[in-house]
Structure formats: C-alpha cells, structure tokens
Design an enzyme around this catalytic site. Structure first.
Site, PDB file in Angstrom:
ATOM      1  CB  CYS A 113      -0.945   0.129   1.302  1.00  0.00           C
ATOM      2  SG  CYS A 113      -2.118  -1.264   1.154  1.00  0.00           S
ATOM      3  CG  HIS A 253      -2.877   3.603   1.878  1.00  0.00           C
ATOM      4  ND1 HIS A 253      -3.714   3.073   0.605  1.00  0.00           N
ATOM      5  CD2 HIS A 253      -3.314   2.620   2.673  1.00  0.00           C
ATOM      6  CE1 HIS A 253      -4.027   2.053   0.725  1.00  0.00           C
ATOM      7  NE2 HIS A 253      -3.823   1.442   1.973  1.00  0.00           N
ATOM      8  CG  ASN A 283      -6.510  -0.926   0.993  1.00  0.00           C
ATOM      9  OD1 ASN A 283      -5.863  -0.267  -0.097  1.00  0.00           O
ATOM     10  ND2 ASN A 283      -6.090  -1.364   2.104  1.00  0.00           N
TER      11      ASN A 283
END
Ligand code: COA
Length: 326
Positions: A113, A253, A283
């Site tokens: 990520c 993020h 996500n």
C-alpha cells in the site's frame, strides 16, 4: 539551482462494476453497518475482464493528456503494484507496449500500500539527479483476484483501480519538496500473500490451503498504523519547517476511515482538507493515493503553491510520505 520534479499531469481509472456492502451481505456473514462503522467503506469497484495493465493504460492516458506529454517522450515508466498481470515481465513492460512508448525504461515497484510513494521517491530522485526529465508513475491494483471471497475479515476491504502521474524536471520552487521511506520487516507477516513465490511455489496444495490470497492481522496492523502515521506526518512537516496549519490538503492512503481521521486529528486538520475516497473504492492499495490526488486536482481543491502532504502505510510493514508544493 538544483533540479526538482513536479507533477504536471494526473489521471485515474476505476472499473465500472460496483460491489456494495449490501452485495457482500449476500456472500459472507457481514452487514453494511459493520463495514461502514469499522472501515468507512460503502462500495468498491471490481475489474471484470480487465487486467492491472489495462487499468494502468487508462489512468496513464489521462495523466499524459493532462500533462500534454506523448508516451514516446517519457524516459521511464514505473508501476507500483502488488497485483501485477504476472510475476514476469513487469506490468510496467506490458504497459510500455500498450502505450506504444519508445525508448523508456520500465519496471515495477512493490511496497504494497506504500508502493505509490516509494515509486514517487524513486522517480523524484532520478529527476533530481539530472538523469531523467520525464517519468510516468502509475499505482494500480486488481486486488479482487487476490482476496478470499469467503473471508469476511479481508474481502470487504479491498477494491480495484489505478491512478497515474507525470513527473517533469523543473528548476523552480514548486514540486516535490521531500520524500520519506521506512519499513520494519519484523512485522512482514501482519499482511502477506504467502503463496506463489519461491517460498511456496504454486501447487494443488497451496491452492487448497488458500495461500494465494491476502492474509491480514487486521487489529494488530491497525494499532501500528495509527501510531506510525502520527509520527510520520509530524516528522515530515518538521523536516520541512512547515506548520500543520500551512497545509492545504492531506492525501492519505485509503485503508480505513478511522485511521485517516486519527491522523487528521493529530494534525488538527479539518476533514474538509483531507482527501477521502475509501467510501467509494475501498482499499485500492498502491492506487489509492494517485486516484485521490487526481480527484482533488480535477475538483480544483488544490491550487498553485499549496502545500500537500501524501502519506501511506502497508504490508512490509512499510510506510512513506511526500511533501509537495503544488
Ligand atoms: N463483518 C462482521 N464482522 C466482522 C467482519 C465483517 N466483515 N470482519 C471481522 N469481523 C468480526 C471479527 O470476527 C471479530 O469478531 P469477534 O470479536 O467475535 O472475534 C470482530 O469483528 C472484531 O474484529 P477485529 O479484526 O478486531 O475488527 P477491527 O475493529 O480491528 O476492524 C479492520 C478490522 C480490518 C477493519 C481493521 O482492523 C483495520 O482496518 N486494520 C488495518 C488495515 C490496514 O491498515 N492495513 C494496512 C494497509 S493494507
């Protein structure tokens, strides 16, 4: 004056198919209420026939168009991904062909990520050194092919998408001011996809044992993420002598709205100055920051000379930040 890199174009692309929390209620033992309350996610996008490089292509075309740059004018293509089309060649090489790029280099970066910010740091340093003038950086994931659709603790979290930026050499005050990369491999097993590599090459047993899907110690990861991100954002601002009140926007993020809010609170930032799309896309790993950046640029929520802070946390564990004078 030394060279700097500046983002001169942004673009993003998400697949059409929407999967809502209500759709998930029919697949696993979950509820819209639980997912919304614990994560902030309402829906996510799922790639149909498309591969990661297809998503990259659409996002890249938009970013190149915004920058007024042709694929043949790019010195390097970097794709940040952990769900590339195949282990070899890189998704960047496949994108190179699809874009009809010319003599540019091409490689992938995998920092889960945090991947987009790792890629941004690499690209920024190539440009600062004087080695390159123009770089296309993409964050793209088809996470839906790497989750266990029977595991409610992970399948509700992820989504598919891509975001891209064009970075160009500049000598002015605007551009990427600093990038910061960190990791702690001691916690590598907090989030991992154990099968398919040299440790556990694919066999009938690895498939049966569900080793080709994301495993996550969610609660443990959550605690480390909140603590680490608090320090990351304050350190990044301190190093640049910038007060939180001088920031125009944070682009975090998008893993969990609770983590995003905790970081914003630490900086006393109102949520109106925080980019959020986790509600719509879930996500999307390395795609989440460039998608959110493209959205705020196109909505004109950031303007020339604004300070913008980007921050991410993910598997590795890895974490990273970047401060930009837009
Ligand atoms: N629906 C309903 N219940 C669920 C569920 C779901 N989709 N997923 C888990 N649960 C249950 C668990 O089984 C557990 O039940 P139990 O108490 O009976 O054992 C309970 O909810 C609490 O689970 P827990 O994992 O402690 O929840 P949480 O509040 O930590 O939220 C996450 C889970 C994954 C949303 C959260 O931990 C998180 O966001 N973690 C960080 C993710 C991250 O940042 N990753 C890094 C980037 S990828």
């Amino acid at each position: 004056m030394r060279f700097r890199s500046r983002i001169t174009g942004t673009g993003s692309y998400v697949p059409e198919q929407v999967l809502t929390n209500f759709d998930l209620e029919k697949r696993v033992d979950t509820t819209d209420e639980w997912i919304t309350e614990r994560t902030g996610i309402k829906e996510r996008r799922i790639a149909g026939e498309e591969t990661t490089s297809d998503l990259c292509l659409e996002a890249s075309k938009r970013a190149l168009q915004a920058a007024g740059v042709k694929p043949g004018e790019v010195d390097l293509i970097i794709v940040a991904t952990m769900s590339g089309d195949m282990p070899m060649p890189s998704t960047a090489s496949i994108l190179h062909k699809k874009l009809c790029a010319k003599n540019s280099g091409a490689f992938d970066v995998n920092a889960a990520c945090s991947g987009f910010l790792y890629g941004l740091s690499v690209a920024d340093n190539f440009i600062r050194s004087g080695a390159m003038k123009r770089i296309l950086l993409v964050g793209a994931e088809v996470m839906s092919r790497f989750v266990d659709w029977q595991d409610r603790s992970t399948c509700v979290l992820f989504g598919d998408g891509a975001g891209a930026v064009v970075l160009e050499r500049t000598r002015g005050q605007r551009g990427i001011l600093s990038t910061h990369l960190y990791s702690d491999g001691n916690m590598w097993d907090y989030i991992c996809l154990p099968g398919g590599g040299a440790s556990h090459p694919p066999t009938a047993k690895t498939v049966k044992d569900k080793m080709h899907v994301v495993k996550m110690k969610g609660n443990e990861t959550f605690k480390v993420a909140v603590r680490t991100l608090e320090k990351l954002v304050t350190d990044t601002l301190k190093e640049n002598n910038i007060r939180p009140s001088e920031l125009a926007m944070i682009i975090p993020h998008q893993a969990n709205l609770r983590i995003i809010k905790a970081t914003a609170e630490r900086l006393h930032m109102p949520m109106s100055k925080v980019a959020v799309n986790v509600d719509r896309y879930g996500n999307t790993s390395s795609a989440s920051i460039p998608i959110a950046l493209d959205e705020v640029v196109r909505e004109e929520r950031i303007k020339k000379d604004d300070y913008v802070l980007l921050e991410a946390f993910g598997a590795g564990l890895t974490w990273a930040s970047a401060l930009i004078k837009w």
